[in-house]
Structures are given as structure tokens and as C-alpha cells.
Motif scaffolding. Structure first.
Motif, PDB file in Angstrom:
ATOM      1  N   VAL A  18     -14.540  -3.100   3.708  1.00  0.00           N
ATOM      2  CA  VAL A  18     -13.412  -2.379   3.111  1.00  0.00           C
ATOM      3  C   VAL A  18     -13.799  -0.914   2.971  1.00  0.00           C
ATOM      4  O   VAL A  18     -14.709  -0.577   2.229  1.00  0.00           O
ATOM      5  CB  VAL A  18     -13.034  -2.973   1.744  1.00  0.00           C
ATOM      6  N   VAL A  19     -13.097  -0.049   3.682  1.00  0.00           N
ATOM      7  CA  VAL A  19     -13.485   1.365   3.730  1.00  0.00           C
ATOM      8  C   VAL A  19     -12.553   2.277   2.938  1.00  0.00           C
ATOM      9  O   VAL A  19     -12.803   3.481   2.839  1.00  0.00           O
ATOM     10  CB  VAL A  19     -13.587   1.864   5.188  1.00  0.00           C
ATOM     11  N   ALA A  20     -11.466   1.712   2.368  1.00  0.00           N
ATOM     12  CA  ALA A  20     -10.494   2.548   1.662  1.00  0.00           C
ATOM     13  C   ALA A  20      -9.687   1.693   0.690  1.00  0.00           C
ATOM     14  O   ALA A  20      -9.685   0.451   0.767  1.00  0.00           O
ATOM     15  CB  ALA A  20      -9.559   3.236   2.647  1.00  0.00           C
ATOM     16  N   ILE A  21      -8.974   2.371  -0.198  1.00  0.00           N
ATOM     17  CA  ILE A  21      -8.044   1.735  -1.130  1.00  0.00           C
ATOM     18  C   ILE A  21      -6.626   2.038  -0.661  1.00  0.00           C
ATOM     19  O   ILE A  21      -6.240   3.202  -0.543  1.00  0.00           O
ATOM     20  CB  ILE A  21      -8.240   2.260  -2.565  1.00  0.00           C
ATOM     21  N   GLY A  22      -5.855   0.990  -0.374  1.00  0.00           N
ATOM     22  CA  GLY A  22      -4.469   1.178   0.050  1.00  0.00           C
ATOM     23  C   GLY A  22      -4.056   0.199   1.126  1.00  0.00           C
ATOM     24  O   GLY A  22      -4.863  -0.665   1.501  1.00  0.00           O
ATOM     25  N   GLU A  23      -2.808   0.187   1.581  1.00  0.00           N
ATOM     26  CA  GLU A  23      -2.040   1.362   1.267  1.00  0.00           C
ATOM     27  C   GLU A  23      -1.361   1.211  -0.082  1.00  0.00           C
ATOM     28  O   GLU A  23      -1.011   0.119  -0.501  1.00  0.00           O
ATOM     29  CB  GLU A  23      -1.022   1.685   2.368  1.00  0.00           C
ATOM     30  N   THR A  24      -1.176   2.350  -0.698  1.00  0.00           N
ATOM     31  CA  THR A  24      -0.574   2.417  -2.018  1.00  0.00           C
ATOM     32  C   THR A  24       0.335   3.632  -2.051  1.00  0.00           C
ATOM     33  O   THR A  24       0.396   4.388  -1.085  1.00  0.00           O
ATOM     34  CB  THR A  24      -1.667   2.525  -3.093  1.00  0.00           C
ATOM     35  N   GLY A  25       1.055   3.799  -3.143  1.00  0.00           N
ATOM     36  CA  GLY A  25       1.918   4.963  -3.244  1.00  0.00           C
ATOM     37  C   GLY A  25       3.237   4.637  -3.913  1.00  0.00           C
ATOM     38  O   GLY A  25       3.326   3.740  -4.757  1.00  0.00           O
ATOM     39  N   LEU A  26       4.272   5.364  -3.511  1.00  0.00           N
ATOM     40  CA  LEU A  26       5.593   5.218  -4.109  1.00  0.00           C
ATOM     41  C   LEU A  26       6.649   5.117  -3.020  1.00  0.00           C
ATOM     42  O   LEU A  26       6.578   5.836  -2.013  1.00  0.00           O
ATOM     43  CB  LEU A  26       5.922   6.418  -5.002  1.00  0.00           C
ATOM     44  N   ASP A  27       7.614   4.232  -3.236  1.00  0.00           N
ATOM     45  CA  ASP A  27       8.715   4.077  -2.280  1.00  0.00           C
ATOM     46  C   ASP A  27      10.011   3.917  -3.063  1.00  0.00           C
ATOM     47  O   ASP A  27      10.346   2.837  -3.525  1.00  0.00           O
ATOM     48  CB  ASP A  27       8.482   2.858  -1.387  1.00  0.00           C
ATOM     49  N   TYR A  28      10.721   5.031  -3.236  1.00  0.00           N
ATOM     50  CA  TYR A  28      11.980   4.995  -3.975  1.00  0.00           C
ATOM     51  C   TYR A  28      13.156   4.631  -3.074  1.00  0.00           C
ATOM     52  O   TYR A  28      14.281   4.478  -3.562  1.00  0.00           O
ATOM     53  CB  TYR A  28      12.244   6.354  -4.636  1.00  0.00           C
ATOM     54  N   TYR A  29      12.914   4.482  -1.801  1.00  0.00           N
ATOM     55  CA  TYR A  29      13.969   4.040  -0.888  1.00  0.00           C
ATOM     56  C   TYR A  29      14.285   2.572  -1.137  1.00  0.00           C
ATOM     57  O   TYR A  29      15.447   2.187  -1.246  1.00  0.00           O
ATOM     58  CB  TYR A  29      13.539   4.254   0.560  1.00  0.00           C
ATOM     59  N   TRP A  30      13.243   1.756  -1.207  1.00  0.00           N
ATOM     60  CA  TRP A  30      13.431   0.322  -1.396  1.00  0.00           C
ATOM     61  C   TRP A  30      13.524  -0.078  -2.860  1.00  0.00           C
ATOM     62  O   TRP A  30      14.147  -1.078  -3.192  1.00  0.00           O
ATOM     63  CB  TRP A  30      12.295  -0.455  -0.730  1.00  0.00           C
TER      64      TRP A  30
END
Length: 258
Positions: free
Chosen positions: A86-98
Motif C-alpha cells: 500500500v503506497v498511498a491513502i485513497g482515493e478519498t475526497g468530496l463528491d457533491y455531484y452524487w
């Protein structure tokens, strides 16, 4: 050599392709690919692929569109990210479309992922859709510049790009950059500093021209590089070399496993 910095080769559609998927990568000179996480439940499948092939890396995270399954806190994410594959954290974030009706829930999940990245020292893979200002704000509030990361499948304005770059983030471009009417994406791809540029497929989605509308796969990332080279007026080899170097500079755990 090209590197697909963001794909979902653990998806059913791409698993069905079997060895043909990896043969096509080899033929297209795509040396490595990073399988981004979308749920905790899907991580074992991604890890199994990475264990079988030294040119595949993983990330752990819960996609902001995902409302089912485990909703991990920072410590749980950090525990899972301890796996050297595991080389990263994600994907993460924000999605106000859905998810227009549950912004606070999304924002708290995003904060947990940022905190996990800081706990592990591994970079973030960030998804944002119709939420760019809040995405940058939370990255700033949580001190994400301590670990950096990538704004994947970047489609925002140059103003947002500048804010992300100021936080030490890379920008990654998908097949959207090859679409005729993607003028904003093309502008940013032509202006981003070369040492902050990554390329991706986001496969099995968003196949580039000339495969638009068809199943996408990591081998097609070369078409993204060709388009960006045209926009910048440089040889495609320059984009391939820079984006590959940037990948290993950002994802240090991947560099250690080369």
C-alpha cells in the motif's frame, strides 16, 4: 515508459480480461500501475493482484461515492496502510455531484483519510467533483501539505490548480484531456509544472480518444501522454519520463519496491 498512476484493475470488468490486460500494458510500454482503493472490502483483491505482480501497487481508502461497507477512521486506515504494498491513502475526497444531501458526513470521512496519511507518511489520492473549494479548504485545515499527494483526474480551473500546487500536490490527467471540448482540462495540462504532472486512466472508466465510450484499461494511458505532449509542444518521451519520475518521487513506497 509510461505509468498509470490511477486505475481500478480490481474491477470485475478488468479482472475478466485476465493476462490480456497485462500483455497490453507491456506492449504499450506501461511499466507500472497503481490500483486506487474504493472500499475496505475491495482491498484484499487489489492486494492479491499486487502480490502476484511486482509492477502493481495499491492504495487504501473509501471513495466518497461509497455509502456502504466499513467506514474506517484514521487509525484503521493507517493499520491497513502498514502493508508495504500500500503506497498511498485513497482515493478519498468530496463528491457533491452524487451526494448533495450529506456534505458533513463526506467532510468528516475526508478528514479521517487526511489524518491517516499524516499518521503513515503516505501521500493522498484525492477525488473532487463539484466540491473543489471545500476540498482545498479541508486539505489546508488538516495540514495535508505535510504529506502531499495527487489531485486525480483533474478537471478544475487553473485557480484551483494553483491552490493544490501551493499545498505541494501533483495534478493527474485522465483520458478526459483527449476529449475535444475539454478546454479547461487542456489548459491546465499545458500549464502545470512538469515536475508535478502525472497521467492516469481511471480505468475501467473514461477511456481516451480513440477508445472513448469503450472499456478503458491501463495500456491506454499512453494516449493521455501523447495528448499532453501535443498541448505542450514537446516529445511524448518527455512526458513519459517526467510523469514516471514524478510517480516514484511522490509514491516513495512504490520506489522502494521497484
Amino acid at each position: 515508459m509510461f505509468i498509470d498512476s490511477h486505475c481500478h484493475i480490481d474491477s470485475a470488468e478488468l479482472i475478466e480480461k485476465g493476462e490480456a490486460l497485462f500483455d497490453a500494458m507491456h506492449a504499450a510500454d506501461v511499466g507500472y500501475a497503481l490500483c486506487a482503493g474504493v472500499s475496505i472490502e475491495s482491498l484484499p483483491q487489489a492486494l492479491a493482484i499486487a502480490r502476484a505482480r511486482r509492477n502493481i501497487f495499491c492504495a487504501v481508502g473509501v471513495h466518497p461515492e461509497n455509502t456502504e461497507g466499513e467506514d474506517p477512521g484514521a487509525e484503521r486506515l493507517a493499520e491497513l496502510a502498514a502493508d508495504p504494498l500500500v503506497v498511498a491513502i485513497g482515493e478519498t475526497g468530496l463528491d457533491y455531484y452524487w451526494h448533495k444531501d450529506r456534505p458533513e458526513w463526506q467532510r468528516e470521512r475526508f478528514r479521517q483519510h487526511i489524518r491517516a496519511a499524516k499518521l503513515t507518511g503516505k501521500p493522498l489520492i484525492v477525488h473532487t467533483r463539484e466540491a473543489a473549494e471545500d476540498t482545498v479548504r479541508l486539505l489546508r485545515e488538516e495540514g495535508a501539505d505535510e504529506v502531499g499527494g495527487v489531485m486525480h483526474c483533474f478537471t478544475e480551473s487553473w485557480a484551483i490548480a494553483e491552490e493544490a500546487l501551493a499545498l505541494g500536490f501533483h495534478l493527474s490527467f485522465s483520458g478526459i484531456v483527449t476529449f475535444k471540448n475539454a478546454t479547461q482540462v487542456k489548459e491546465v495540462a499545458s500549464r502545470v509544472p512538469l515536475d508535478r504532472l502525472l497521467i492516469e486512466t481511471d480505468s475501467p472508466y473514461l477511456a481516451p480518444v480513440p477508445y472513448r465510450g469503450k472499456l478503458n484499461e491501463p495500456a491506454y494511458v499512453a494516449h493521455v501522454a501523447v495528448e499532453i505532449a501535443k498541448l505542450r509542444g514537446v516529445p511524448v518521451e518527455e512526458i513519459a519520463a517526467a510523469s514516471s519520475a514524478n510517480f516514484f518521487a511522490l509514491f516513495k513506497a512504490a520506489a522502494a519496491r521497484r
